[in-house]
Design a protein around this motif. Structure first.
Motif, mmCIF file in Angstrom:
data_model
loop_
_atom_site.group_PDB
_atom_site.id
_atom_site.type_symbol
_atom_site.label_atom_id
_atom_site.label_comp_id
_atom_site.label_asym_id
_atom_site.label_seq_id
_atom_site.Cartn_x
_atom_site.Cartn_y
_atom_site.Cartn_z
ATOM 1 N N SER A 25 3.343 -12.807 -0.409
ATOM 2 C CA SER A 25 3.345 -12.383 -1.806
ATOM 3 C C SER A 25 2.074 -11.633 -2.173
ATOM 4 O O SER A 25 2.108 -10.679 -2.960
ATOM 5 C CB SER A 25 3.536 -13.584 -2.728
ATOM 6 N N ILE A 26 0.962 -12.044 -1.614
ATOM 7 C CA ILE A 26 -0.284 -11.298 -1.826
ATOM 8 C C ILE A 26 -0.128 -9.890 -1.253
ATOM 9 O O ILE A 26 -0.486 -8.895 -1.896
ATOM 10 C CB ILE A 26 -1.484 -12.042 -1.213
ATOM 11 N N ASP A 27 0.442 -9.799 -0.068
ATOM 12 C CA ASP A 27 0.698 -8.508 0.560
ATOM 13 C C ASP A 27 1.640 -7.659 -0.304
ATOM 14 O O ASP A 27 1.380 -6.484 -0.552
ATOM 15 C CB ASP A 27 1.299 -8.717 1.953
ATOM 16 N N THR A 28 2.726 -8.262 -0.786
ATOM 17 C CA THR A 28 3.689 -7.541 -1.624
ATOM 18 C C THR A 28 3.031 -7.064 -2.912
ATOM 19 O O THR A 28 3.262 -5.936 -3.354
ATOM 20 C CB THR A 28 4.897 -8.433 -1.945
ATOM 21 N N PHE A 29 2.208 -7.913 -3.531
ATOM 22 C CA PHE A 29 1.520 -7.525 -4.759
ATOM 23 C C PHE A 29 0.607 -6.324 -4.507
ATOM 24 O O PHE A 29 0.618 -5.350 -5.269
ATOM 25 C CB PHE A 29 0.714 -8.692 -5.326
ATOM 26 N N LEU A 30 -0.173 -6.382 -3.425
ATOM 27 C CA LEU A 30 -1.096 -5.282 -3.124
ATOM 28 C C LEU A 30 -0.344 -3.983 -2.823
ATOM 29 O O LEU A 30 -0.746 -2.907 -3.288
ATOM 30 C CB LEU A 30 -2.019 -5.662 -1.968
ATOM 31 N N LEU A 31 0.756 -4.096 -2.079
ATOM 32 C CA LEU A 31 1.562 -2.898 -1.810
ATOM 33 C C LEU A 31 2.206 -2.368 -3.087
ATOM 34 O O LEU A 31 2.255 -1.155 -3.316
ATOM 35 C CB LEU A 31 2.627 -3.195 -0.753
ATOM 36 N N GLY A 32 2.712 -3.276 -3.929
ATOM 37 C CA GLY A 32 3.291 -2.875 -5.206
ATOM 38 C C GLY A 32 2.267 -2.192 -6.091
ATOM 39 O O GLY A 32 2.563 -1.193 -6.760
ATOM 40 N N LEU A 33 1.069 -2.718 -6.090
ATOM 41 C CA LEU A 33 -0.020 -2.122 -6.861
ATOM 42 C C LEU A 33 -0.323 -0.714 -6.353
ATOM 43 O O LEU A 33 -0.460 0.229 -7.135
ATOM 44 C CB LEU A 33 -1.264 -3.021 -6.738
ATOM 45 N N PHE A 34 -0.375 -0.587 -5.048
ATOM 46 C CA PHE A 34 -0.665 0.707 -4.436
ATOM 47 C C PHE A 34 0.436 1.729 -4.736
ATOM 48 O O PHE A 34 0.169 2.844 -5.170
ATOM 49 C CB PHE A 34 -0.841 0.532 -2.918
ATOM 50 N N PHE A 35 1.689 1.347 -4.503
ATOM 51 C CA PHE A 35 2.796 2.288 -4.666
ATOM 52 C C PHE A 35 3.183 2.542 -6.122
ATOM 53 O O PHE A 35 3.831 3.545 -6.424
ATOM 54 C CB PHE A 35 4.014 1.836 -3.871
ATOM 55 N N SER A 36 2.782 1.667 -7.024
ATOM 56 C CA SER A 36 3.103 1.879 -8.441
ATOM 57 C C SER A 36 1.974 2.602 -9.167
ATOM 58 O O SER A 36 2.020 2.754 -10.382
ATOM 59 C CB SER A 36 3.389 0.545 -9.130
ATOM 60 N N GLY A 37 0.976 2.999 -8.441
ATOM 61 C CA GLY A 37 -0.142 3.706 -9.068
ATOM 62 C C GLY A 37 -1.046 2.793 -9.864
ATOM 63 O O GLY A 37 -1.660 3.211 -10.835
ATOM 64 N N GLY A 38 -1.115 1.515 -9.494
ATOM 65 C CA GLY A 38 -2.020 0.576 -10.148
ATOM 66 C C GLY A 38 -1.404 -0.224 -11.276
ATOM 67 O O GLY A 38 -2.128 -0.882 -12.022
ATOM 68 N N ASP A 39 -0.086 -0.210 -11.414
ATOM 69 C CA ASP A 39 0.592 -0.975 -12.467
ATOM 70 C C ASP A 39 0.695 -2.444 -12.044
ATOM 71 O O ASP A 39 1.604 -2.854 -11.342
ATOM 72 C CB ASP A 39 1.983 -0.390 -12.711
ATOM 73 N N ALA A 40 -0.279 -3.248 -12.497
ATOM 74 C CA ALA A 40 -0.353 -4.653 -12.095
ATOM 75 C C ALA A 40 0.843 -5.459 -12.595
ATOM 76 O O ALA A 40 1.299 -6.387 -11.916
ATOM 77 C CB ALA A 40 -1.654 -5.281 -12.585
ATOM 78 N N LYS A 41 1.377 -5.115 -13.767
ATOM 79 C CA LYS A 41 2.527 -5.841 -14.308
ATOM 80 C C LYS A 41 3.755 -5.629 -13.427
ATOM 81 O O LYS A 41 4.467 -6.585 -13.098
ATOM 82 C CB LYS A 41 2.814 -5.387 -15.739
ATOM 83 N N LEU A 42 4.004 -4.394 -13.020
ATOM 84 C CA LEU A 42 5.132 -4.099 -12.137
ATOM 85 C C LEU A 42 4.935 -4.761 -10.765
ATOM 86 O O LEU A 42 5.843 -5.397 -10.235
ATOM 87 C CB LEU A 42 5.309 -2.584 -11.969
ATOM 88 N N ALA A 43 3.740 -4.647 -10.218
ATOM 89 C CA ALA A 43 3.446 -5.259 -8.917
ATOM 90 C C ALA A 43 3.615 -6.775 -8.982
ATOM 91 O O ALA A 43 4.159 -7.392 -8.062
ATOM 92 C CB ALA A 43 2.032 -4.907 -8.477
ATOM 93 N N GLY A 44 3.174 -7.389 -10.076
ATOM 94 C CA GLY A 44 3.312 -8.834 -10.247
ATOM 95 C C GLY A 44 4.753 -9.271 -10.384
ATOM 96 O O GLY A 44 5.148 -10.311 -9.850
ATOM 97 N N SER A 45 5.554 -8.486 -11.080
ATOM 98 C CA SER A 45 6.963 -8.865 -11.227
ATOM 99 C C SER A 45 7.718 -8.712 -9.912
ATOM 100 O O SER A 45 8.593 -9.512 -9.595
ATOM 101 C CB SER A 45 7.641 -8.090 -12.351
#
Length: 85
Positions: A25-45
């Motif tokens: 999940s930490i990995d998924t969050f970091l990848l989501g953050l990277f690919f979403s352009g830094g959108d922490a809310k989207l990466a967290g969801s």
């Protein structure tokens, strides 16, 4: 159920699943953050949603693999432990 007659206990499989998902999940969050352009809310969801499904998938995957004998080593004979050398 045949799936649970493996070599590991249910609590062990569950703890392994949770610890692995924490890392995943930490990995998924970091990848989501990277690919979403830094959108922490989207990466967290994204990371939050996949936690539940992947814990369950990993748990059943582990239980199924515990039934596969390939790659297991036999435990030493108990009588050999008490034998004098």
């Amino acid at each position: 159920m045949f799936l649970f007659n493996g070599l590991e206990s249910h609590p062990r499989s569950l703890v392994k699943a949770v610890s692995w998902r924490t890392v995943g999940s930490i990995d998924t969050f970091l990848l989501g953050l990277f690919f979403s352009g830094g959108d922490a809310k989207l990466a967290g969801s994204i990371a939050g949603t996949e936690v539940v499904t992947k814990i369950a998938l990993f748990y059943f995957h582990e239980r199924a693999w515990s039934l596969v004998r390939w790659g297991h080593r036999r435990a030493p004979e108990e009588s050999a432990e008490g034998a004098a050398v």
